[in-house]
Design an enzyme around this catalytic site. Structure first.
Site, mmCIF file in Angstrom:
data_model
loop_
_atom_site.group_PDB
_atom_site.id
_atom_site.type_symbol
_atom_site.label_atom_id
_atom_site.label_comp_id
_atom_site.label_asym_id
_atom_site.label_seq_id
_atom_site.Cartn_x
_atom_site.Cartn_y
_atom_site.Cartn_z
ATOM 1 N N ARG A 1 2.389 -11.030 10.273
ATOM 2 C CA ARG A 1 3.722 -10.423 10.443
ATOM 3 C C ARG A 1 4.803 -11.387 9.967
ATOM 4 O O ARG A 1 5.929 -10.970 9.693
ATOM 5 C CB ARG A 1 4.011 -10.089 11.913
ATOM 6 C CG ARG A 1 3.120 -9.094 12.617
ATOM 7 C CD ARG A 1 2.878 -7.843 11.829
ATOM 8 N NE ARG A 1 1.647 -7.972 11.053
ATOM 9 C CZ ARG A 1 1.332 -7.193 10.014
ATOM 10 N NH1 ARG A 1 2.156 -6.251 9.615
ATOM 11 N NH2 ARG A 1 0.189 -7.343 9.370
ATOM 12 N N LYS B 1 0.816 -1.215 0.000
ATOM 13 C CA LYS B 1 0.000 0.000 0.000
ATOM 14 C C LYS B 1 0.849 1.264 0.000
ATOM 15 O O LYS B 1 0.465 2.269 -0.611
ATOM 16 C CB LYS B 1 -0.954 0.010 1.185
ATOM 17 C CG LYS B 1 -0.295 0.132 2.552
ATOM 18 C CD LYS B 1 -1.306 0.114 3.673
ATOM 19 C CE LYS B 1 -0.659 0.161 5.036
ATOM 20 N NZ LYS B 1 0.074 1.395 5.291
ATOM 21 N N THR B 2 2.000 1.232 0.681
ATOM 22 C CA THR B 2 2.832 2.439 0.722
ATOM 23 C C THR B 2 3.347 2.782 -0.668
ATOM 24 O O THR B 2 3.432 3.957 -1.040
ATOM 25 C CB THR B 2 4.012 2.256 1.707
ATOM 26 O OG1 THR B 2 3.486 1.880 2.981
ATOM 27 C CG2 THR B 2 4.784 3.548 1.865
ATOM 28 N N ASP C 1 -3.785 7.238 4.734
ATOM 29 C CA ASP C 1 -3.276 5.895 4.976
ATOM 30 C C ASP C 1 -3.921 5.331 6.244
ATOM 31 O O ASP C 1 -4.350 6.081 7.120
ATOM 32 C CB ASP C 1 -1.749 5.976 5.149
ATOM 33 C CG ASP C 1 -1.100 4.601 5.219
ATOM 34 O OD1 ASP C 1 -1.718 3.628 4.764
ATOM 35 O OD2 ASP C 1 0.031 4.526 5.735
ATOM 36 N N GLU C 2 -3.980 3.998 6.361
ATOM 37 C CA GLU C 2 -4.537 3.323 7.544
ATOM 38 C C GLU C 2 -5.930 3.866 7.881
ATOM 39 O O GLU C 2 -6.245 4.166 9.027
ATOM 40 C CB GLU C 2 -3.599 3.478 8.755
ATOM 41 C CG GLU C 2 -2.191 2.976 8.537
ATOM 42 C CD GLU C 2 -2.089 1.455 8.500
ATOM 43 O OE1 GLU C 2 -3.131 0.787 8.527
ATOM 44 O OE2 GLU C 2 -0.951 0.946 8.438
ATOM 45 N N GLN D 1 -7.520 -5.263 9.637
ATOM 46 C CA GLN D 1 -6.433 -4.841 10.522
ATOM 47 C C GLN D 1 -6.851 -3.679 11.420
ATOM 48 O O GLN D 1 -6.002 -2.940 11.914
ATOM 49 C CB GLN D 1 -5.199 -4.459 9.711
ATOM 50 C CG GLN D 1 -4.576 -5.634 8.974
ATOM 51 C CD GLN D 1 -3.243 -5.289 8.349
ATOM 52 O OE1 GLN D 1 -2.218 -5.192 9.014
ATOM 53 N NE2 GLN D 1 -3.251 -5.090 7.044
#
Length: 690
Positions: A624, A50-51, A235-236, A266
């Site tokens: 993770r 996504k970044t 973002d997020e 998330q």
């Protein structure tokens, strides 16, 4: 104004049809980058890049759509994420293309708005921002004055934070109070906000609340900021609360040119106000919303992703997605049953030691994740016992310690007498019998006179607002600090600061407010260490022209860098952290410990029927892991002095059995199994190093 915006927008839309050369982006990522025809939601699964999408899109908007960087705003939730995003954008731009680009946290964006519009909000320039310690201290003072005690300060602080996140002001909170506890909290909230305003101060939650209220009450200011923000990226997005969502909505309302990136699976911060339902709210508020799914994962093996997908499928979903990967099938997920919590910690430590010695992998590639910080203590002892280096995330920075913040505030006030926040922190440390009512009146007087609270302390006009005994205490404090400032300038500043610590009897204050003599000694050690650090800074000045003000300024900067380092430092060692803190990170080897009922899911979530968020937390932990994942649980644990039987977490039942490898028990790895005592373990170390 409106016509100009529309023309620029049409230009942007036409350019969006042109192909863009972007190797390494998959088709869905490229679609997300190139679409600028209206509002867009990018549902980005864990590890889906996504970044890259956000940073490439910013570059695309500037280089291909003709939108100036100063008209683009990108927001996220942490300073670390904002810095990383800005660095990656800079690497994609040429020369001065990025000049004026805003990439910041939500709270920094709010702070910038307040700074520019402080007069309309009724604040003086240079207003202070209260941190957690300042907030708690003020609330304690109000509670003691109004209710003759400070019981329940933390609960009241949580009430106030919740109201602010939901854009509820004190009067409305009082009107909506459903019971005596809420009524008390609302009355304290009223006093608290009034006192903050008198202090020319805001708290963390005000950084969002105040801009939203400003925009609601002053359409002209809102229009000015809407014109300034031509395109917005968030973002997020699943972590936004009610006030953050409204801030975004108001800034993009007319033009509807924005991209938000998030993952409902998330969303793990409901306890601090996050509302994953904001993803659905977008569709209602912007019916033309385009949704793009990023489902290809670039982090984990297929088996890890399969387990994550099947686990999270037990939660209800508005948007369905399935993570997939080209990283190979991967090893089974190991589920390790241990005799008790000590055997669990021992097993994890020995697993890591064995893998490190066998594969020569650095310790930093291993992570131990847990639901609560209390689980870390025993794990730390086991790592220390086996001489395994580790890094504990979430520890207290030196500059975040109470005594260090006190001394730094004294230093700051010496350098800048107009620093109202430093003044407020030290005026009653140690106690000088100057309460919040006195400081509120002082703050109001200083605001009327347009001077700092420190400067107002010895003005003649102050006696019209305060009794003589209080004006004398304030004046005495100012005279003392003025004299100290003079001593620092004319004589040995380090000696003067050491004398100050003695003069104000700070050690006695520390001893009165510490849990033990040992804790007090440790805290006083920090005080002298800080003064020695100041001395060293002065002594290292090669030119000899550094003043004590310059040295203190360097320490203040070091304070900021220390906090950044706390976030960024990837020091060698096993990484230990809570599941909440692990979000956004990845490791080749991951151990999730304590996968038991009442730990994960947590007892409070079971009682409150909020297990869905705990499942998302487990999902975050699983995703993770890049290559190898082990999950441990104990058959028995000691709790409040008693041994209790533990029940494996329901989440283990929800994982696909064909992908799990159950290891009964607390058996150590094969290489360690036969080892007894230190000498045998040393032999194993030597053997594996060959």
């Amino acid at each position: 104004m409106r016509r100009h915006n529309t023309q620029a927008l049409l230009k942007c839309r036409s350019v969006s049809l042109q192909p863009m050369s972007m190797s390494r982006l998959n088709p869905r990522q490229q679609e997300a980058v190139n679409y600028i025809g209206g509002p867009m939601l990018v549902l980005a699964g864990a590890g889906s890049g996504k970044t890259s999408v956000i940073t490439r899109k910013i570059a695309y908007l500037i280089q291909q759509c003709g939108i100036r960087a100063q008209n683009i705003v990108a927001v996220t939730f942490t300073n670390k994420a904002a810095r990383e995003m800005k660095e990656r954008v800079s690497s994609l731009l040429r020369g001065s293309e990025g000049k004026g680009l805003t990439v910041s946290t939500f709270h920094n964006l709010g702070l910038n708005i307040i700074r520019k519009e402080h007069a309309r909000l009724g604040y003086k320039p240079g207003f202070s921002i209260f941190d957690e310690g300042d907030i708690k201290s003020l609330l304690t003072d109000i509670m003691q004055k109004e209710y003759s005690g400070d019981d329940g300060v933390d609960e009241i602080k949580n009430y106030i934070g919740g109201w602010k996140n939901d854009l509820i002001l004190p009067d409305e909170a009082l009107a909506k109070a459903r019971n005596p506890k809420e009524q008390t909290a609302a009355i304290v909230y009223l006093h608290y906000q009034r006192t903050l305003k008198a202090y020319n101060a805001v708290d963390f939650d005000d950084l969002i609340l105040l801009p939203v209220k400003l925009f609601q009450e002053h359409p002209d200011i809102l229009e000015k900021w809407q014109f300034r923000v031509r395109y917005m990226l968030v973002d997020e997005y699943q972590d936004t609360n009610a006030s953050q969502y409204l801030l975004v909505k108001m800034l993009v309302q007319d033009r509807a040119q924005f991209t938000v990136v998030g993952d409902d699976d998330q969303s793990i911060y409901a306890w601090r106000g996050a509302r994953p339902e904001n993803l659905m709210q977008l569709k209602e508020d912007f019916p033309s919303l385009k949704v793009v799914m990023l489902e290809q994962n670039y982090r984990s093996t297929s088996r890890i992703l399969k387990c994550a997908n099947i686990l999270i499928a037990n939660n209800p979903h508005v948007f369905e997605k399935q993570l997939w990967s080209e990283m190979g099938h991967g090893d089974p997920i190991r589920i390790i049953r241990c005799r008790n919590e000590e055997a669990e910690a021992e097993r994890i430590a020995l697993e890591i030691l064995t893998l490190h010695l066998r594969t020569q992998r650095p310790y930093s590639e291993f992570a131990i994740l847990y639901r609560g910080n209390y689980q870390a203590k025993l794990m730390e002892l086991k790592l220390q016992h086996h001489q395994i280096p580790y890094r504990l995330s979430g520890g207290t920075s030196f500059f975040a310690r109470q005594e260090v913040k006190d001394l730094m505030s004294y230093f700051r006030l010496l350098v800048n007498p107009d620093d109202d926040n430093a003044f407020l922190r030290v005026i009653n440390v140690p106690r000088r019998e100057i309460g919040s009512t006195t400081l509120e009146k002082l703050g109001n007087y200083a605001t009327e006179r347009k001077i700092s609270m420190y400067a107002a302390c010895d003005e003649l006009g102050l006696s019209e607002h305060l009794d003589n005994r209080y004006t004398e205490r304030l004046s005495r404090f100012k005279r003392y600090m003025d004299n100290l400032r003079q001593q620092c300038a004319q004589n040995d500043p380090i000696a003067a600061l050491r004398s100050m610590v003695m003069d104000i009897d700070y050690e006695n204050w520390i001893r009165t407010n510490s849990s033990s003599d040992k804790a007090a000694d440790f805290r006083m050690g920090n005080v002298w260490f800080l003064i020695d650090a100041l001395k060293n800074t002065l002594e290292k000045d090669e030119d000899g022209g550094m003043t004590v003000e310059d040295a203190i300024g360097k320490l203040v900067l070091r304070d900021m860098l220390e906090r950044q380092q706390e976030e960024e430092d990837g020091a060698e060692g096993v990484q230990m952290m809570t599941l909440h803190a692990s979000k956004g990170l990845e490791f080749p080897y991951v151990f999730i410990m304590g996968m038991e009922e009442e730990i994960l899911p947590h007892r409070s979530s079971i009682e409150a029927d909020t297990v869905e968020e705990e499942r998302r937390l487990a999902y975050v932990g699983i995703t993770r892991a890049r290559q190898n994942l082990a999950i441990t649980f104990a058959a028995k644990r000691k709790q409040y002095g008693e041994i209790i039987e533990c029940t494996p977490s329901r989440f283990l039942d929800e994982l696909p059995p064909e992908d799990l490898q159950w290891e009964n028990l607390e058996d150590a790895p094969q290489e360690v199994k036969a080892a007894t005592g230190k000498s045998a373990l040393a032999d194993i170390r030597a053997m594996l190093k060959k």
